[in-house]
Design a protein around this motif. Sequence first.
Motif, mmCIF file in Angstrom:
data_model
loop_
_atom_site.group_PDB
_atom_site.id
_atom_site.type_symbol
_atom_site.label_atom_id
_atom_site.label_comp_id
_atom_site.label_asym_id
_atom_site.label_seq_id
_atom_site.Cartn_x
_atom_site.Cartn_y
_atom_site.Cartn_z
ATOM 1 N N THR A 273 -8.548 -6.022 40.702
ATOM 2 C CA THR A 273 -9.233 -5.216 41.710
ATOM 3 C C THR A 273 -10.683 -5.004 41.294
ATOM 4 O O THR A 273 -10.956 -4.673 40.127
ATOM 5 N N ALA A 274 -11.637 -5.189 42.206
ATOM 6 C CA ALA A 274 -13.056 -4.950 41.925
ATOM 7 C C ALA A 274 -13.328 -3.447 41.956
ATOM 8 O O ALA A 274 -13.001 -2.762 42.944
ATOM 9 N N VAL A 275 -13.896 -2.949 40.899
ATOM 10 C CA VAL A 275 -14.207 -1.522 40.786
ATOM 11 C C VAL A 275 -15.674 -1.373 40.392
ATOM 12 O O VAL A 275 -16.278 -2.256 39.767
ATOM 13 N N GLY A 276 -16.216 -0.223 40.768
ATOM 14 C CA GLY A 276 -17.565 0.100 40.348
ATOM 15 C C GLY A 276 -17.554 0.906 39.068
ATOM 16 O O GLY A 276 -16.813 1.878 38.937
ATOM 17 N N VAL A 277 -18.386 0.512 38.132
ATOM 18 C CA VAL A 277 -18.426 1.159 36.822
ATOM 19 C C VAL A 277 -19.839 1.707 36.604
ATOM 20 O O VAL A 277 -20.823 0.970 36.734
#
Length: 290
Positions: A273-277
């Motif tokens: 899953t693409a997540v913002g960090v």
Amino acid sequence: MRATLSIRISAALAATFVAGAAMAAGPARPPAPAAPAASAPADAVPTVSLVGDPALVPAAASKPGAAAAPAAAPATRPAATPSRAPGRAGPSSSTPALRAGPLGEAAPRPTTDVRVQSRFAVKAKNTQVYGAAEYLSRGDFYNSPGVRVGATYYPFESLGVELNVSHYWSYLNAEAERVKSMLGLLPDSHAPSWLILAGTRYSIGYGKLMVGGLGGAIHFEPQAFVHAGMHAHDGDIGPSGDFGLGLLVFLTPKMFMRIDTAIVYERETRSGTAVGVWGTLPSIAVGGTL
């Protein structure tokens, strides 16, 4: 005989008294000068002239028959001239006197060619190259110290464009190591490896500060920057960016030190899953101007 003698003595005394009274009633004549230039008539009276010294004029009204002698021309004194010190010209009577300073001279005008100090270091049309030490903190169970190399070109004095390349030597922190040793598990985050960013840098202002013991002033510029680019973290490639504030300090006109504090945003894939960090990226750099 005795009566005749008494009459003669009385007559002599009377004659003496009359002669003394006549002498007292007569006008007193001034003594004649030793060497007179022109003798004045005896019946002249002193008068005061409006200009010059007192002069003697004949009293024609007192004795009509007396011949009027020509009056001597009054002696005129030369007009007094103000004394002047040799070599110094006094103020002209036709022009008003100028105000002078405490020493009698006009106050000096301030020089206007050095009111503002020239800029200590010039950035316009120049390129700055630098190397930096930094630390990426994202809360991903990794310690990520790294280094950065970059360059900034300033088309204008206050605005520059730059390119940065960073590399990190990441390793698990103490908590992740304990979980790994107990459960054999690893975090799903990717260890930071490479970060490539390009953007702009703007100098908000310019100042200098005198610090005792350094023997001179510190010249500095507060700056703001924003970058965008990509990352490559342990096989994961995605977009990245940062923004923040910095302080550029000139050690010499050609050497500088720079401290930056940035907020980093990266888009990373974790567990499919693409997540913002979000993270922080402080750095300290030294470099020079080409």
